[in-house]
Structure formats: C-alpha cells, structure tokens
Write a protein that holds these residues in place. Sequence first.
Motif, mmCIF file in Angstrom:
data_model
loop_
_atom_site.group_PDB
_atom_site.id
_atom_site.type_symbol
_atom_site.label_atom_id
_atom_site.label_comp_id
_atom_site.label_asym_id
_atom_site.label_seq_id
_atom_site.Cartn_x
_atom_site.Cartn_y
_atom_site.Cartn_z
ATOM 1 N N MET A 168 35.304 39.074 43.268
ATOM 2 C CA MET A 168 36.345 40.131 44.294
ATOM 3 C C MET A 168 37.955 40.180 44.800
ATOM 4 O O MET A 168 38.248 40.807 45.686
ATOM 5 N N ASN A 169 38.559 39.730 43.549
ATOM 6 C CA ASN A 169 40.186 39.950 44.361
ATOM 7 C C ASN A 169 40.045 41.501 43.518
ATOM 8 O O ASN A 169 40.127 41.874 42.403
ATOM 9 N N LEU A 170 40.162 42.412 44.759
ATOM 10 C CA LEU A 170 39.759 43.362 44.633
ATOM 11 C C LEU A 170 41.364 44.851 44.004
ATOM 12 O O LEU A 170 41.230 45.401 43.023
ATOM 13 N N GLU A 182 38.599 42.691 26.771
ATOM 14 C CA GLU A 182 40.135 43.426 26.526
ATOM 15 C C GLU A 182 39.972 45.074 26.751
ATOM 16 O O GLU A 182 38.447 45.369 26.288
ATOM 17 N N SER A 183 39.733 45.747 28.164
ATOM 18 C CA SER A 183 39.418 46.761 28.616
ATOM 19 C C SER A 183 38.071 46.493 29.165
ATOM 20 O O SER A 183 37.659 47.907 27.777
ATOM 21 N N PRO A 184 37.490 46.180 30.283
ATOM 22 C CA PRO A 184 36.576 46.527 29.925
ATOM 23 C C PRO A 184 36.083 48.001 30.729
ATOM 24 O O PRO A 184 37.568 48.258 31.524
ATOM 25 N N LEU A 185 34.819 48.183 30.373
ATOM 26 C CA LEU A 185 34.835 49.997 30.912
ATOM 27 C C LEU A 185 34.657 49.991 32.469
ATOM 28 O O LEU A 185 34.764 51.065 32.870
ATOM 29 N N PHE A 186 33.611 49.028 32.822
ATOM 30 C CA PHE A 186 33.928 48.877 33.966
ATOM 31 C C PHE A 186 33.996 48.210 35.531
ATOM 32 O O PHE A 186 33.859 46.984 34.462
ATOM 33 N N ASP A 187 33.779 48.378 36.196
ATOM 34 C CA ASP A 187 34.599 47.671 37.127
ATOM 35 C C ASP A 187 33.669 47.895 39.177
ATOM 36 O O ASP A 187 32.757 48.676 38.988
ATOM 37 N N TRP A 188 34.248 47.297 40.024
ATOM 38 C CA TRP A 188 33.856 47.472 41.138
ATOM 39 C C TRP A 188 34.265 48.775 41.845
ATOM 40 O O TRP A 188 33.245 49.424 42.213
ATOM 41 N N ALA A 189 35.203 49.780 40.924
ATOM 42 C CA ALA A 189 35.294 51.014 41.543
ATOM 43 C C ALA A 189 34.119 51.558 40.570
ATOM 44 O O ALA A 189 33.873 52.967 41.900
ATOM 45 N N PRO A 220 38.858 46.435 40.215
ATOM 46 C CA PRO A 220 39.313 46.977 40.012
ATOM 47 C C PRO A 220 40.828 47.253 39.431
ATOM 48 O O PRO A 220 41.467 45.861 40.018
ATOM 49 N N THR A 221 41.109 47.578 38.450
ATOM 50 C CA THR A 221 43.023 47.113 37.540
ATOM 51 C C THR A 221 43.653 48.258 38.176
ATOM 52 O O THR A 221 44.905 47.837 38.489
ATOM 53 N N SER A 222 43.612 49.651 39.234
ATOM 54 C CA SER A 222 44.176 49.992 39.994
ATOM 55 C C SER A 222 44.636 49.776 41.151
ATOM 56 O O SER A 222 43.282 49.995 42.235
ATOM 57 N N ILE A 223 45.923 50.048 42.016
ATOM 58 C CA ILE A 223 46.269 49.081 43.289
ATOM 59 C C ILE A 223 44.999 50.229 44.043
ATOM 60 O O ILE A 223 45.555 50.408 45.356
ATOM 61 N N PHE A 224 45.626 52.035 43.334
ATOM 62 C CA PHE A 224 45.272 53.112 43.968
ATOM 63 C C PHE A 224 43.827 52.745 44.163
ATOM 64 O O PHE A 224 43.341 54.009 45.040
ATOM 65 N N GLU A 225 42.678 52.479 44.162
ATOM 66 C CA GLU A 225 41.468 52.521 44.295
ATOM 67 C C GLU A 225 41.089 52.390 45.361
ATOM 68 O O GLU A 225 41.636 51.229 46.414
#
Length: 390
Positions: A168-170, A182-189, A220-225
């Motif tokens: 939950m560290n978004l 390595e590069s999980p396909l899916f996340d919170w977004a 999510p890996t992007s801070i823009f989500e």
Amino acid sequence: MVVRTVRFKIEDEMARVVLEECVSTTPGFMIEGKDKVPCDLLVFELTNENAEEQFDNIGNILSSGAAGHIFLVSSVVDPTILIQALKIGAKEFFPLPLKGDEVKAALLKFQAVRPSGDKTAKDEPGKKGTIIHVLGSKGGVGTTTMAVNLAENLRASDPGKMVALIDMNLLFGDIPIFLGMESPLFDWAEIARNISRLDSSYLMGTLHKHRSGLYVLPSPTSIFETFSGGQEVIVKLLELMKTMFDYVVIDGGQRLGEMSKAIMKLADRVLVVTLLNLPCLINVKRLRETFLKLGYPSDDRVFIIANRAHKKSGGISIEDAERTLKKKIAWSVTNDFQNTMNAINMGRTLNDISAGSEINKQIMDMAVFFRGRRVQEERKTKKGFFDSFT
C-alpha cells in the motif's frame, strides 16, 4: 457431475491434438463440434495478425452467450496481449507449444467453479481470512521488512494456508525488490481501473504468484497514476480477499490517509513498527491518540513492534518505551543489519536465506502467535454455531 462442453478455435494442429487429448481424458468435459451450438468453454488461438480484431471477436462471442468462458492460446506472449486477455475475462492464457499437464490442471480448476446461477448461500465457503495491517511510525523503520517476512513466516508456519501480501505504499512500494520480482504485470492501478469487474477470477489473474507461495499485489510503479474511489477500492478488495485467503498482510508504509483508515476499519490486527528513539515513540503515541479519536482500531487489535532493538538503542529501553506509550511492546526484534540487507539485496526472505537467525525466529514467533489467535477465534465461532442448537 455437471458435464461442461468445450469448443476449439485453433489453427495450430499440435495444440489441437493436445487439447483434444486433455478434454477427452478429463472427467466432466466433452468436445462440442458444432460451431453454432453454445458451449461452456471456448479455447481460442490468438494469431500474430489483427490482435484487436480478434479481441473484439472474442468479446462478441462472450457477450452473445455463444461461449460461457474462454481460454486463450497464443505463440505471442507480451504484456500488452496478457493485459488485454485479462480485461476480456479470459480464465487462462497458455503459450505455445501447449503443455498437457497445465491444460488439464486448468480444466480441473475450471470444473471446480459452479456454473453461473448454480450457487446458493449454503455453497459459500466458510473462509474468513485474517487481515494484518503493518504500519510504520516513520519512514525507514523497517515496515516493509516486517510485512514481507511476517507474510512468509505465516505461510511457512501454517502449511496449506493461503497468504496474500499487498503493497500500500502507493508511490514508492518496495515489495517487488524485497522478493526479487522482475516487472510484475499487474499492480494497484489495474485493480483501481477495473474495480467494477473485480471478482475472485479477475483478482487471481492480477496477483503475482511468488516462488515462495505468497500471492503479491504490488503498488504502482508510476508516480503519475491517479485513483478514483480509493476507499471503495480497498474495501471491496479486502472483503473479497477475506473469503479467498487465510491471511492478508498489508504493507501500509507510514501514511495515515483515507485508504489507510479504511484498511484499519477492516483489519483484524494493526502492527505499528517503531524504533526505540524519541521521534518514533512520539509518533506512536500520536497514532494511538488518533486511533482513540477515530474509534478504531480498538487497542486490543494494536500491537507495537520495537525494531532493531538492542541494549544501546539511544539510551531508551523497552521499559522506558512502555512507560512513554502506556502500552506493552508486543515484540522486540533484534538489529541484524547483515542478514536483513543480504535478504533485501538478494530479493529473498529471511526465512529463505537465514531461517535459523535470531531475527527470523522472532518474526516467526509473531506468525505463530497470530496463527494461534486465528485458531482460537475459529474455535469460538464453531462453538457459537453449535451453541445455537442447544
């Protein structure tokens, strides 16, 4: 036994042979050879050309009722295709060449799910998972280390139980790093964007099955989500996960926002990780005051963990901390920098690289405690149920 009909739309001849063999030798399935007759399951091969057109075709097949569910087969495996497959509701995705044992396992899994409309309240599983929310008093106190290794030790201490780990560290979640993912396909977004179709099948398709056996949902890996309906998302997700998993461990970071509050309302246990220094202890005191004002979580659900504790923790002892907080420290965890950093840098758990270390034994003690609490509560529930007949 309900017999499910299966139809193929397959161009690869070897794949067709494997599928026919698997379906014909798996009880409860029969091949439907007529194209215009509705089937329970369609196995569809995605080819290299016109992927969007093929997905549109699949959507039309499902929406028209020509097929109840779909398995996809393809020689093309990339994140875009996999995400699109998940979005249309594909139950399984098999890369070519097909492996018969994987197909048979998928058929048996599909068979275990009752047909739509054939489920009553009596059929619902009795599973009521335990949600453990791990919260940090400040950044850098070891919240993720605690969440990851507690989840792994819950899995190891309670064989056969299913354990999920949520990050939950978004913005800056580190769980994939801690577990060498390595590069999980899916996340919170992905969950937030598709909350309207969240069910057990969709969720299991998004969770990363780690080699340890943990099911992981990264941040999510992007801070823009951006997210809409944050509290609605977490409530719906956790209520579903309680019916699917025995334990759900949440790395809540150190933010006390609206989503964190929603989690604490649902959490069975809230673990507050602190160091034995004045700034951290003051924050823990403030957190407890906040809990009191909110009316949740109740104090019996809150457990304080003193991390990196040793005799020279800035002159503050466990006893000093307990007097300051007016609450017992539930566990103190030793300062084992070497093993902890080795585990993080290798992307493995403490139980994996140093099961006999003092720090791992201490975290295992927590896992055993929570397992015991769970068993006690299950016994009380069963006793209460049978008492109603006396």
